[in-house]
Write a protein that holds these residues in place. Sequence first.
Motif, PDB file in Angstrom:
ATOM      1  N   PRO A   1     -33.259  24.593  55.549  1.00  0.00           N
ATOM      2  CA  PRO A   1     -32.062  25.097  56.217  1.00  0.00           C
ATOM      3  C   PRO A   1     -30.737  24.539  55.682  1.00  0.00           C
ATOM      4  CG  PRO A   1     -33.648  24.216  57.821  1.00  0.00           C
ATOM      5  CD  PRO A   1     -34.187  23.940  56.463  1.00  0.00           C
ATOM      6  N   ASN A   2     -30.726  23.328  55.185  1.00  0.00           N
ATOM      7  CA  ASN A   2     -29.468  22.700  54.764  1.00  0.00           C
ATOM      8  C   ASN A   2     -29.158  22.822  53.282  1.00  0.00           C
ATOM      9  OD1 ASN A   2     -28.928  21.871  57.367  1.00  0.00           O
ATOM     10  ND2 ASN A   2     -29.877  19.864  57.089  1.00  0.00           N
ATOM     11  N   TRP A   3     -30.070  23.374  52.500  1.00  0.00           N
ATOM     12  CA  TRP A   3     -29.906  23.378  51.051  1.00  0.00           C
ATOM     13  C   TRP A   3     -28.581  23.996  50.598  1.00  0.00           C
ATOM     14  CZ3 TRP A   3     -31.746  20.719  47.201  1.00  0.00           C
ATOM     15  CH2 TRP A   3     -31.498  21.145  45.904  1.00  0.00           C
ATOM     16  N   GLU A   4     -28.282  25.181  51.082  1.00  0.00           N
ATOM     17  CA  GLU A   4     -27.079  25.896  50.627  1.00  0.00           C
ATOM     18  C   GLU A   4     -25.790  25.143  50.950  1.00  0.00           C
ATOM     19  OE1 GLU A   4     -26.840  28.407  48.518  1.00  0.00           O
ATOM     20  OE2 GLU A   4     -29.027  28.314  48.403  1.00  0.00           O
ATOM     21  N   GLY A   5     -25.796  24.333  51.988  1.00  0.00           N
ATOM     22  CA  GLY A   5     -24.601  23.605  52.382  1.00  0.00           C
ATOM     23  C   GLY A   5     -24.382  22.296  51.644  1.00  0.00           C
ATOM     24  N   LEU A   6     -25.356  21.897  50.830  1.00  0.00           N
ATOM     25  CA  LEU A   6     -25.225  20.631  50.097  1.00  0.00           C
ATOM     26  C   LEU A   6     -24.259  20.774  48.930  1.00  0.00           C
ATOM     27  CD1 LEU A   6     -28.956  19.487  49.883  1.00  0.00           C
ATOM     28  CD2 LEU A   6     -27.190  18.595  51.410  1.00  0.00           C
ATOM     29  N   SER A   7     -23.554  19.699  48.643  1.00  0.00           N
ATOM     30  CA  SER A   7     -22.680  19.678  47.469  1.00  0.00           C
ATOM     31  C   SER A   7     -23.535  19.602  46.208  1.00  0.00           C
ATOM     32  CB  SER A   7     -21.742  18.472  47.539  1.00  0.00           C
ATOM     33  OG  SER A   7     -22.499  17.270  47.604  1.00  0.00           O
ATOM     34  N   ALA A   8     -22.919  19.922  45.085  1.00  0.00           N
ATOM     35  CA  ALA A   8     -23.640  19.947  43.807  1.00  0.00           C
ATOM     36  C   ALA A   8     -24.262  18.592  43.478  1.00  0.00           C
ATOM     37  CB  ALA A   8     -22.696  20.381  42.682  1.00  0.00           C
ATOM     38  N   ASP A   9     -23.555  17.498  43.757  1.00  0.00           N
ATOM     39  CA  ASP A   9     -24.114  16.190  43.425  1.00  0.00           C
ATOM     40  C   ASP A   9     -25.346  15.860  44.256  1.00  0.00           C
ATOM     41  OD1 ASP A   9     -22.382  15.875  45.691  1.00  0.00           O
ATOM     42  OD2 ASP A   9     -22.186  13.734  45.269  1.00  0.00           O
ATOM     43  N   LYS A  10     -25.349  16.272  45.522  1.00  0.00           N
ATOM     44  CA  LYS A  10     -26.524  16.025  46.363  1.00  0.00           C
ATOM     45  C   LYS A  10     -27.700  16.882  45.916  1.00  0.00           C
ATOM     46  CE  LYS A  10     -23.867  14.628  50.410  1.00  0.00           C
ATOM     47  NZ  LYS A  10     -22.532  14.817  49.818  1.00  0.00           N
ATOM     48  N   LYS A  11     -27.440  18.140  45.594  1.00  0.00           N
ATOM     49  CA  LYS A  11     -28.507  19.006  45.091  1.00  0.00           C
ATOM     50  C   LYS A  11     -29.089  18.449  43.798  1.00  0.00           C
ATOM     51  CE  LYS A  11     -27.008  23.464  46.951  1.00  0.00           C
ATOM     52  NZ  LYS A  11     -26.529  24.813  46.606  1.00  0.00           N
ATOM     53  N   GLU A  12     -28.218  18.049  42.901  1.00  0.00           N
ATOM     54  CA  GLU A  12     -28.682  17.523  41.609  1.00  0.00           C
ATOM     55  C   GLU A  12     -29.509  16.261  41.794  1.00  0.00           C
ATOM     56  OE1 GLU A  12     -29.030  17.616  37.383  1.00  0.00           O
ATOM     57  OE2 GLU A  12     -28.467  19.113  38.874  1.00  0.00           O
ATOM     58  N   ALA A  13     -29.037  15.352  42.639  1.00  0.00           N
ATOM     59  CA  ALA A  13     -29.785  14.115  42.882  1.00  0.00           C
ATOM     60  C   ALA A  13     -31.154  14.423  43.476  1.00  0.00           C
ATOM     61  CB  ALA A  13     -28.991  13.187  43.801  1.00  0.00           C
ATOM     62  N   LEU A  14     -31.205  15.320  44.453  1.00  0.00           N
ATOM     63  CA  LEU A  14     -32.484  15.675  45.057  1.00  0.00           C
ATOM     64  C   LEU A  14     -33.424  16.327  44.044  1.00  0.00           C
ATOM     65  CD1 LEU A  14     -31.307  16.956  48.539  1.00  0.00           C
ATOM     66  CD2 LEU A  14     -32.710  14.936  48.084  1.00  0.00           C
ATOM     67  N   GLN A  15     -32.880  17.174  43.173  1.00  0.00           N
ATOM     68  CA  GLN A  15     -33.723  17.814  42.151  1.00  0.00           C
ATOM     69  C   GLN A  15     -34.243  16.788  41.153  1.00  0.00           C
ATOM     70  OE1 GLN A  15     -30.932  20.884  40.955  1.00  0.00           O
ATOM     71  NE2 GLN A  15     -32.158  22.445  41.984  1.00  0.00           N
ATOM     72  N   LEU A  16     -33.411  15.843  40.766  1.00  0.00           N
ATOM     73  CA  LEU A  16     -33.861  14.807  39.838  1.00  0.00           C
ATOM     74  C   LEU A  16     -34.900  13.902  40.493  1.00  0.00           C
ATOM     75  CD1 LEU A  16     -30.409  14.041  38.206  1.00  0.00           C
ATOM     76  CD2 LEU A  16     -32.402  15.038  37.056  1.00  0.00           C
ATOM     77  N   ILE A  17     -34.692  13.592  41.765  1.00  0.00           N
ATOM     78  CA  ILE A  17     -35.663  12.786  42.497  1.00  0.00           C
ATOM     79  C   ILE A  17     -36.996  13.531  42.618  1.00  0.00           C
ATOM     80  CG2 ILE A  17     -36.220  11.862  44.804  1.00  0.00           C
ATOM     81  CD1 ILE A  17     -33.158  11.120  44.978  1.00  0.00           C
ATOM     82  N   GLN A  18     -36.941  14.818  42.966  1.00  0.00           N
ATOM     83  CA  GLN A  18     -38.206  15.566  43.086  1.00  0.00           C
ATOM     84  C   GLN A  18     -38.896  15.691  41.740  1.00  0.00           C
ATOM     85  OE1 GLN A  18     -39.369  18.820  42.130  1.00  0.00           O
ATOM     86  NE2 GLN A  18     -37.530  19.313  41.026  1.00  0.00           N
ATOM     87  N   HIS A  19     -38.124  15.748  40.663  1.00  0.00           N
ATOM     88  CA  HIS A  19     -38.739  15.798  39.335  1.00  0.00           C
ATOM     89  C   HIS A  19     -39.504  14.501  39.057  1.00  0.00           C
ATOM     90  CE1 HIS A  19     -39.310  17.165  35.256  1.00  0.00           C
ATOM     91  NE2 HIS A  19     -38.905  15.989  34.828  1.00  0.00           N
ATOM     92  N   LYS A  20     -38.901  13.382  39.411  1.00  0.00           N
ATOM     93  CA  LYS A  20     -39.586  12.092  39.226  1.00  0.00           C
ATOM     94  C   LYS A  20     -40.831  12.021  40.111  1.00  0.00           C
ATOM     95  CE  LYS A  20     -36.938  10.182  36.205  1.00  0.00           C
ATOM     96  NZ  LYS A  20     -37.409   9.653  34.929  1.00  0.00           N
ATOM     97  N   ILE A  21     -40.731  12.549  41.334  1.00  0.00           N
ATOM     98  CA  ILE A  21     -41.885  12.564  42.231  1.00  0.00           C
ATOM     99  C   ILE A  21     -43.003  13.414  41.635  1.00  0.00           C
ATOM    100  CG2 ILE A  21     -42.716  13.399  44.479  1.00  0.00           C
ATOM    101  CD1 ILE A  21     -39.931  12.544  45.591  1.00  0.00           C
TER     102      ILE A  21
END
Length: 86
Positions: free
Chosen positions: A36-56
């Motif tokens: 639900p909150n994905w679209e409202g995240l800023s670019a830096d938060k989205k990028e950090a989460l994507q990089l974290i999920q990639h490491k996971i």
Amino acid sequence: MSTIKTTLKTRGKRYGTFSTGAEISQNLQAAMCDSPNWEGLSADKKEALQLIQHKISRMLNGDPEYKDNWHDISGYATLVEETLSD
């Protein structure tokens, strides 16, 4: 063996097969983007989460004991944390 083939072989030993890792990564990314909150995240938060999920996904497919992955996750989280106010 060429340099790139050597690199790919080394990475495969550390992170598992590319195709399986990609499947795990895409599934995690889809779950994040479907939240639900994905679209409202800023670019830096989205990028950090994507990089974290990639490491996971790398750890789930390969070597979860590789300390550098955990260190990188901490770094990405810290980069976002430093932008937040109390």
